[in-house]
Design an enzyme around this catalytic site. Sequence first.
Site, PDB file in Angstrom:
ATOM      1  CG  ASN A 111       4.107   5.467   0.919  1.00  0.00           C
ATOM      2  OD1 ASN A 111       4.134   5.564  -0.297  1.00  0.00           O
ATOM      3  ND2 ASN A 111       4.687   4.461   1.571  1.00  0.00           N
TER       4      ASN A 111
ATOM      5  N   GLY B 194      11.614  -3.767  16.426  1.00  0.00           N
ATOM      6  CA  GLY B 194      12.066  -3.291  17.730  1.00  0.00           C
ATOM      7  C   GLY B 194      11.142  -3.727  18.846  1.00  0.00           C
TER       8      GLY B 194
ATOM      9  CB  THR C 276       4.859   3.195  12.523  1.00  0.00           C
ATOM     10  OG1 THR C 276       6.090   2.621  12.078  1.00  0.00           O
ATOM     11  CG2 THR C 276       4.432   2.535  13.828  1.00  0.00           C
ATOM     12  N   GLY C 277       4.400   3.232   9.087  1.00  0.00           N
ATOM     13  CA  GLY C 277       4.529   3.975   7.848  1.00  0.00           C
ATOM     14  C   GLY C 277       5.911   4.523   7.563  1.00  0.00           C
ATOM     15  CD  GLU C 278       7.042   2.688   4.647  1.00  0.00           C
ATOM     16  OE1 GLU C 278       6.132   3.149   3.908  1.00  0.00           O
ATOM     17  OE2 GLU C 278       7.053   1.513   5.055  1.00  0.00           O
TER      18      GLU C 278
ATOM     19  CG  ASP D 100      -1.828   1.197   1.320  1.00  0.00           C
ATOM     20  OD1 ASP D 100      -1.770   2.064   0.428  1.00  0.00           O
ATOM     21  OD2 ASP D 100      -2.607   1.274   2.297  1.00  0.00           O
ATOM     22  CG  HIS D 101       4.290   2.014  -1.252  1.00  0.00           C
ATOM     23  ND1 HIS D 101       5.502   2.625  -1.076  1.00  0.00           N
ATOM     24  CD2 HIS D 101       4.330   0.890  -0.500  1.00  0.00           C
ATOM     25  CE1 HIS D 101       6.253   1.906  -0.266  1.00  0.00           C
ATOM     26  NE2 HIS D 101       5.559   0.841   0.096  1.00  0.00           N
TER      27      HIS D 101
ATOM     28  CB  ALA E  64       7.135  -1.879  17.000  1.00  0.00           C
TER      29      ALA E  64
END
Length: 321
Positions: free
Chosen positions: A109, A173, A104-106, A37-38, A176
């Site tokens: 996007n 991590g 948590t996304g980038e 999903d981008h 998360a």
Amino acid sequence: MTRIGYFLSTEEHGPRSLVRQAQGAEAAGFDALWISDHFHPWLESQGQAPFVWTVVGAIGQATALPITTAVTCPTTRMHPAIIAQATATTAALVRGGFTLGVGTGEALNEHILGLPWPPAAQRLAMLEEAIEVMRRLWTGKLVTHRGEYYDLDTARLYTLPEESPQVFMAAFGPKATTLAGSAADGLIQVAPSTDAIEMFRARGGAGKPVQGGLKVCWHEDEAQARRLAHHRWPNDALPGEASQILPLPRHFEQLTRELITEDRVAAQIPCGPDPEVHVAAIRSYLEAGIEEIYISQIGDDQEGFFEFFSTELLPRLRAGS
């Protein structure tokens, strides 16, 4: 028996191609689908980024395979109430079932609306609240929410699937992974990590599924497969947090073309025609404790890869399961 799925790359392929690939994966014997999903691709050389919800709806009518987003960020680009509605409608529509994979996304996007890109700890807190908001909406009740990051005013979803959607979470991590164990229905990984899976199970994830995804580049010519993998996906070999904070494909181009060699990509991505090379990479996921594995073929020859999978990989994998 291990579930072996196909990973659809929205960064590389347009919507009609993705639907055809989903049908081809089903015919080749794959059990399920992942789809990314981008809003942007990672690199200009990948070249695509269709709206995933439209594509999933089409795939859900064209095949009977279950589908998971890998992954959606329900915090910044779209309010979690909108993702909750999209998920509920999709789960009510697709024939094989739908799971919402979240992360948590980038910045790549999520920066597009001009909002500041939050630090990692805040992004994790936003995701936790977003999951809470979505689950409340999936009850079908009237929801008002005044939270730290999101507000909702007398909202109710009227179109719901028969069962409440499941949420799987990508986690990197300890913090998360702990959240995934307590708040999600399953864990998503893009590299096999026994330590992460053990932590997930110890912190609330016992008995919950673990999904993992990997990229491969099948081609009859190994050298050409290596070149293609390096051309399309050098960003997969980037270390650290760069993938979370760079905002544009050209930034990934600048970084990967300077730092990431073909050998480095080939050390991470199985390349070429040898089935044992691919099987070994897949089995490393299974040995780490991943129960569902999703494989993505880099490039445009999905038909060749599906034939390779059905005749060479699947028999070996089933024999060893």
